[in-house]
Enzyme design. Structure first.
Site, PDB file in Angstrom:
ATOM      1  N   CYS A  31       0.809  -1.223   0.000  1.00 31.45           N
ATOM      2  CA  CYS A  31       0.000   0.000   0.000  1.00 31.45           C
ATOM      3  C   CYS A  31       0.844   1.275   0.000  1.00 31.45           C
ATOM      4  O   CYS A  31       0.642   2.176  -0.825  1.00 31.45           O
ATOM      5  CB  CYS A  31      -0.978  -0.015   1.167  1.00 31.45           C
ATOM      6  SG  CYS A  31      -0.217   0.039   2.808  1.00 31.45           S
ATOM      7  N   HIS A  75      -2.544   1.225   6.797  1.00 29.28           N
ATOM      8  CA  HIS A  75      -2.948   1.092   5.393  1.00 29.28           C
ATOM      9  C   HIS A  75      -3.174   2.483   4.813  1.00 29.28           C
ATOM     10  O   HIS A  75      -3.548   3.422   5.515  1.00 29.28           O
ATOM     11  CB  HIS A  75      -4.227   0.261   5.264  1.00 29.28           C
ATOM     12  CG  HIS A  75      -4.561  -0.067   3.840  1.00 29.28           C
ATOM     13  ND1 HIS A  75      -3.767  -0.875   3.048  1.00 29.28           N
ATOM     14  CD2 HIS A  75      -5.600   0.331   3.038  1.00 29.28           C
ATOM     15  CE1 HIS A  75      -4.302  -0.976   1.843  1.00 29.28           C
ATOM     16  NE2 HIS A  75      -5.397  -0.244   1.802  1.00 29.28           N
ATOM     17  N   HIS A 130      -5.845   1.699  -4.387  1.00 30.89           N
ATOM     18  CA  HIS A 130      -4.944   1.190  -3.350  1.00 30.89           C
ATOM     19  C   HIS A 130      -4.533  -0.244  -3.659  1.00 30.89           C
ATOM     20  O   HIS A 130      -5.121  -0.913  -4.503  1.00 30.89           O
ATOM     21  CB  HIS A 130      -5.596   1.289  -1.958  1.00 30.89           C
ATOM     22  CG  HIS A 130      -6.742   0.341  -1.736  1.00 30.89           C
ATOM     23  ND1 HIS A 130      -7.031  -0.209  -0.503  1.00 30.89           N
ATOM     24  CD2 HIS A 130      -7.694  -0.150  -2.574  1.00 30.89           C
ATOM     25  CE1 HIS A 130      -8.102  -0.982  -0.584  1.00 30.89           C
ATOM     26  NE2 HIS A 130      -8.514  -0.964  -1.830  1.00 30.89           N
TER      27      HIS A 130
END
Length: 388
Positions: free
Chosen positions: A300, A348, A360
């Protein structure tokens, strides 16, 4: 499938038909066999909800360990470069020290040949530490100017070489520690992912289908919330435009948000954001791989770092640092290019593309994709950060 045996009730029905007690017992036995086929003796099989939560937790723990791995890897790389630089410096200084020692040796040899007894300069060559040398300062009084200069150079080279050797030793110790952190984080990631795969492997085909249905409902709800955010942002934009046409300020015409509203990003930010988003869109379909920074795969924070790098903006490697690399704005005022961070431990991140959506790299086994920022619920969103 239920997570525990249901109590038996009179007159049970299957598909609307009352069944005799014997048939009910048979159905119960089948259910129990199904539960215990893959569960350890005496262990209740978890419900799908429990499995989903456990798997989700394991993936988040793996992401947390991944960010720690990324940080340790970055620190290890910097420390290794430092160690290499120090060792090169020590080698160069050692060479200079040897040259200074050779010059002193030539003076000592000359004094010996002339029968001057123990050469004055030789006492410095016998010294083992800088302190030994400084303790013999009285010898300097019997030396020529060139000899004194040679001794000064020797003392300087020996002192600096010893200091650099000590510094290199400390750096090597730090490098060993960071390499240990890197190894620990890597093992943690691998363990969490293995545990998640093991849980999923125990599901029957029916349970996997039901789990997929649960995930689909979550996605539908996330899409609904994204659409609501898009509507809200459109109304805000319209209010700003109307205020501008009437000669008022952006904040004056926004009404409900009042004077605390974050002003819209300037045009230069928009230009950079377009470049970052163009890069991110080009990565869609590439696999998530923990610790990866491209070009074939990403995790990420590796994706967001690479996207903004394409726009000329340098972001730190980890989510922990990226969250502090800009200005925090409300979710309602997120603009394309902003970074969306998730969970209390900030493990994240995605890049906002507008209309409540982001790009993402979700988790292992998935690919870079567009998804609602509410993919894991409202409470999962930690903050929105504008990085440039």
């Amino acid at each position: 499938m239920a997570s525990h045996r249901k109590s038996r009730t009179p007159g049970p029905r299957v598909a609307g038909i009352r069944t005799p007690a014997l048939a009910t017992a048979a159905l119960t036995s089948v259910a129990l066999l199904s539960q215990t086929a893959e569960a350890a003796p005496g262990e209740d099989r978890p419900s799908l909800e429990e499995v989903e939560k456990k798997v989700g937790d394991l993936y988040r723990q793996a992401e947390s360990a991944t960010e720690k791995y990324n940080a340790a890897k970055e620190k290890t790389g910097k420390q290794r470069k430092r160690v290499d630089t120090l060792l090169d410096d020590v080698a160069k200084r050692t060479q200079k020290l040897n040259e200074a020692r050779s010059e002193l040796g030539s003076y000592a040899a000359a004094q010996y040949r002339t029968g001057a007894g123990m050469p004055d300069t030789a006492t410095f060559l016998l010294a083992e530490t800088p302190q030994d040398i400084f303790d013999q300062r009285q010898v300097l009084d019997r030396m020529t100017g060139r000899q004194k200069a040679a001794v000064d150079d020797y003392v300087t080279q020996q002192t600096e070489t010893m200091e650099k050797r000590q510094e290199a030793t400390e750096s090597l110790r730090t490098l060993t520690e960071t390499q240990g952190d890197l190894k620990t984080a890597k093992a943690t990631v691998q363990k969490k992912l293995a545990d998640a795969r093991e849980l999923l492997s125990k599901l029957t085909a029916e349970e996997k289908a039901r789990l997929a249905a649960i995930e689909k409902r979550k996605q539908e709800e996330a899409a609904r919330k994204a659409a609501e955010l898009a509507r809200q942002q459109a109304e805000q934009e319209q209010a700003r435009e109307e205020a501008a046409q009437q000669g008022g300020g952006a904040s004056e015409g926004s009404g409900s948000t009042g004077s605390t509203e974050t002003p819209p990003a300037d045009s230069s930010y928009g230009t950079k954001a377009e470049k970052a988003l163009a890069f991110a869109r080009a990565q869609i379909g590439k696999p998530y791989v923990w610790g990866a920074t491209g070009p074939g795969s990403y995790d990420c924070s590796g994706l967001t770092q690479a996207a903004w790098k394409a726009a000329g903006v340098s972001l730190p490697r980890t989510t922990y640092d990226q969250v502090n690399a800009g200005t925090t704005v409300p979710v309602s005022q997120a603009q394309p290019g902003d970074l969306v961070f998730f969970y209390d431990d900030v493990t994240h991140v995605g890049i906002y593309i507008g209309n409540g959506m982001m790009i993402h790299a979700p988790k292992p086994g998935t690919y870079v994709r567009e998804e609602s920022i509410y993919y894991d619920g409202d409470s999962a969103i930690h903050s929105i950060v504008r990085p440039a």
